[in-house]
Enzyme design. Structure first.
Site, short mmCIF file in Angstrom:
data_model
loop_
_atom_site.label_atom_id
_atom_site.label_comp_id
_atom_site.label_asym_id
_atom_site.label_seq_id
_atom_site.Cartn_x
_atom_site.Cartn_y
_atom_site.Cartn_z
N SER A 131 36.15 12.47 38.97
CA SER A 131 34.79 12.95 39.21
C SER A 131 34.49 12.99 40.70
CB SER A 131 33.76 12.01 38.57
OG SER A 131 34.02 11.83 37.23
N HIS A 152 37.80 19.03 35.72
CA HIS A 152 36.70 18.06 35.54
C HIS A 152 35.92 18.39 34.28
CE1 HIS A 152 32.77 16.10 36.97
NE2 HIS A 152 33.58 15.16 36.53
N GLU A 164 35.11 22.13 35.20
CA GLU A 164 35.24 22.63 36.57
C GLU A 164 36.73 22.63 36.92
OE1 GLU A 164 30.95 21.01 38.29
OE2 GLU A 164 32.68 19.69 38.38
N ASN A 202 27.93 17.65 39.80
CA ASN A 202 27.53 16.34 40.32
C ASN A 202 26.95 16.42 41.72
OD1 ASN A 202 28.11 15.00 37.99
ND2 ASN A 202 30.14 14.33 38.62
N1 LIG Z 1 32.95 8.87 31.73
C1 LIG Z 1 32.49 10.01 32.25
O1 LIG Z 1 31.34 10.39 32.06
C2 LIG Z 1 33.41 10.86 33.07
C3 LIG Z 1 33.12 12.23 33.19
C4 LIG Z 1 34.00 13.05 33.92
C5 LIG Z 1 35.11 12.48 34.52
N2 LIG Z 1 35.35 11.13 34.39
C6 LIG Z 1 36.56 10.61 35.04
O2 LIG Z 1 37.55 10.43 34.03
C7 LIG Z 1 38.43 9.36 34.40
C8 LIG Z 1 38.48 8.35 33.28
O3 LIG Z 1 37.18 7.85 33.04
P1 LIG Z 1 36.75 7.24 31.62
O4 LIG Z 1 35.27 7.23 31.62
O5 LIG Z 1 37.50 7.90 30.52
O6 LIG Z 1 37.28 5.75 31.80
P2 LIG Z 1 37.70 4.68 30.67
O7 LIG Z 1 37.46 3.35 31.28
O8 LIG Z 1 37.10 4.99 29.35
O9 LIG Z 1 39.28 4.91 30.54
C9 LIG Z 1 40.14 4.54 31.59
C10 LIG Z 1 41.58 4.80 31.20
O10 LIG Z 1 42.40 4.34 32.28
C11 LIG Z 1 43.49 3.64 31.72
N3 LIG Z 1 44.01 2.67 32.66
C12 LIG Z 1 43.40 1.54 33.11
N4 LIG Z 1 44.21 0.88 33.95
C13 LIG Z 1 45.36 1.61 34.04
C14 LIG Z 1 46.58 1.45 34.73
N5 LIG Z 1 46.79 0.40 35.54
N6 LIG Z 1 47.52 2.40 34.58
C15 LIG Z 1 47.32 3.48 33.79
N7 LIG Z 1 46.19 3.67 33.09
C16 LIG Z 1 45.22 2.75 33.21
C17 LIG Z 1 42.90 2.96 30.49
O11 LIG Z 1 43.91 2.53 29.62
C18 LIG Z 1 42.02 4.08 29.94
O12 LIG Z 1 42.81 4.96 29.18
C19 LIG Z 1 37.89 8.81 35.73
O13 LIG Z 1 38.58 9.42 36.78
C20 LIG Z 1 36.43 9.26 35.71
O14 LIG Z 1 35.89 9.38 36.99
C21 LIG Z 1 34.55 10.32 33.69
#
Ligand SMILES: NC(=O)c1ccc[n+]([C@@H]2O[C@H](COP(=O)([O-])OP(=O)(O)OC[C@H]3O[C@@H](n4cnc5c(N)ncnc54)[C@H](O)[C@@H]3O)[C@@H](O)[C@H]2O)c1
Length: 294
Positions: A131, A152, A164, A202
């Site tokens: 993000s 994204h 995106e 964003n």
């Molecule tokens: N949640 C949102 O609203 C949103 C929206 C758009 C983009 N994002 C982006 O998506 C990405 C994931 O966010 P999320 O909300 O799904 O997070 P989340 O916490 O739900 O998931 C995180 C993931 O990372 C993995 N992980 C953690 N430590 C790790 C490691 N050492 N090695 C490999 N994998 C590891 C976990 O197992 C899990 O699958 C981030 O970059 C976030 O910025 C989030």
């Protein structure tokens, strides 16, 4: 009219098999989008237990789709059969597109991309769902930054249509087009943009929500009335306070800090009220209390 009209472009590379790294909130949603759209999909988690948890999340959402008559149980079963789980990045070797959705930490994402670069075919497209990090800095961890883009998605990924498609400094037209084309084939509404902080939505939404929160105090407005004002005055489907509760106060504060750090505009810094809510554990829906109680 073709979505590519006006662009000089080569035909997009055909993507048949997709890898998703991380099956957390976003990764599970992205994997669901992929299998529902008919793509063989490999989901990689750090442990078999977390992988199963991701699969269960997808199963639950698909079951809801069957209950609501949006898909048949045969379609659900076929979608689930397209998902395989692994704990090894090596198992993504034959994927045409890999979408990374691990924690928002640059060293971690760079490490994942370094390994993906070694294990996938040189022509595979590698995408990050970051993000707020620089896609260019993530791409530089590979020897093929021309094949790296941002994709994204918005939360919840199976529900919100926008993706995106982010062009990093070295991204090739072919890689951008391949990601765009895949997102469109998966039923999404992709848009292209450059790798600038906050991308499109964003960059606009974060300072706007911060303004709404500051106006609560400046004009002594109750959250309910702020939401009433923007739903009725601007036609927003959800008021800003309800939206912040849905996003998560901590997630929004983190995103505001990141954008403020990069662009330095005061409106982008998280308002004091949100920082206080975060330290009180009032994180919105997920904690049972935010601007509203749940
Ligand atoms: N949640 C949102 O609203 C949103 C929206 C758009 C983009 N994002 C982006 O998506 C990405 C994931 O966010 P999320 O909300 O799904 O997070 P989340 O916490 O739900 O998931 C995180 C993931 O990372 C993995 N992980 C953690 N430590 C790790 C490691 N050492 N090695 C490999 N994998 C590891 C976990 O197992 C899990 O699958 C981030 O970059 C976030 O910025 C989030």
């Amino acid at each position: 009219m073709s979505p590519f009209a006006g662009y000089s472009r080569v035909p997009p590379d055909e993507i048949r098999k997709v890898g998703v790294v991380g099956l957390g909130t976003m990764g599970a949603g992205i994997a669901q989008v992929s299998v529902q759209a008919g793509f063989e999909t490999v989901g990689r988690e750090v442990s078999a237990e977390l992988g199963e948890r991701g699969r269960k999340t997808i199963e639950r959402y698909l079951a809801r789709g069957v209950d609501k008559g949006r898909m048949s149980s045969d379609e659900r079963d076929a979608a689930l059969a397209r998902l395989t789980l692994t704990t090894e990045l090596d198992d993504l070797a034959d994927c045409d597109l890999v979408i990374e959705a691990v924690l928002e930490e640059l060293p971690l994402k760079r490490a994942v991309f370094g390994t993906l670069d070694e294990v996938t075919r040189p022509d595979a497209v590698l995408a990050t769902n970051t993000s707020a990090l620089s896609v260019t800095e993530i791409a530089e961890a590979t020897g093929r930054p021309d094949r790296v883009v941002g994709m994204h998605f918005f939360n919840p990924a199976p529900v919100l249509p926008l993706v995106e498609i982010v062009r990093a400094r070295e991204s090739s037209d072919a890689a951008v087009d391949a990601a765009y084309d895949w997102a469109a084939r998966a039923g999404k509404q992709p848009v292209r943009c450059n790798d600038t902080p906050g991308f499109i939505v964003n960059r606009i939404l974060i300072p706007l929500l911060n303004d709404c929160v500051r106006v609560l105090d400046e004009a002594d407005v109750a959250p309910e009335e702020m939401d009433k004002a923007l739903t009725n005055g601007l036609g927003w489907p959800l008021g800003p306070c309800a939206l912040l509760d849905l996003i998560g106060i901590d997630v929004h504060v983190h995103a505001s800090d990141a954008l403020h750090g990069k662009l330095g505009e005061p409106r982008m810094a998280p308002p004091e009220r949100l920082v206080a809510m975060q330290s009180e554990g009032k994180l919105g829906r997920k904690s049972g209390a935010g601007f509203y109680s749940y």
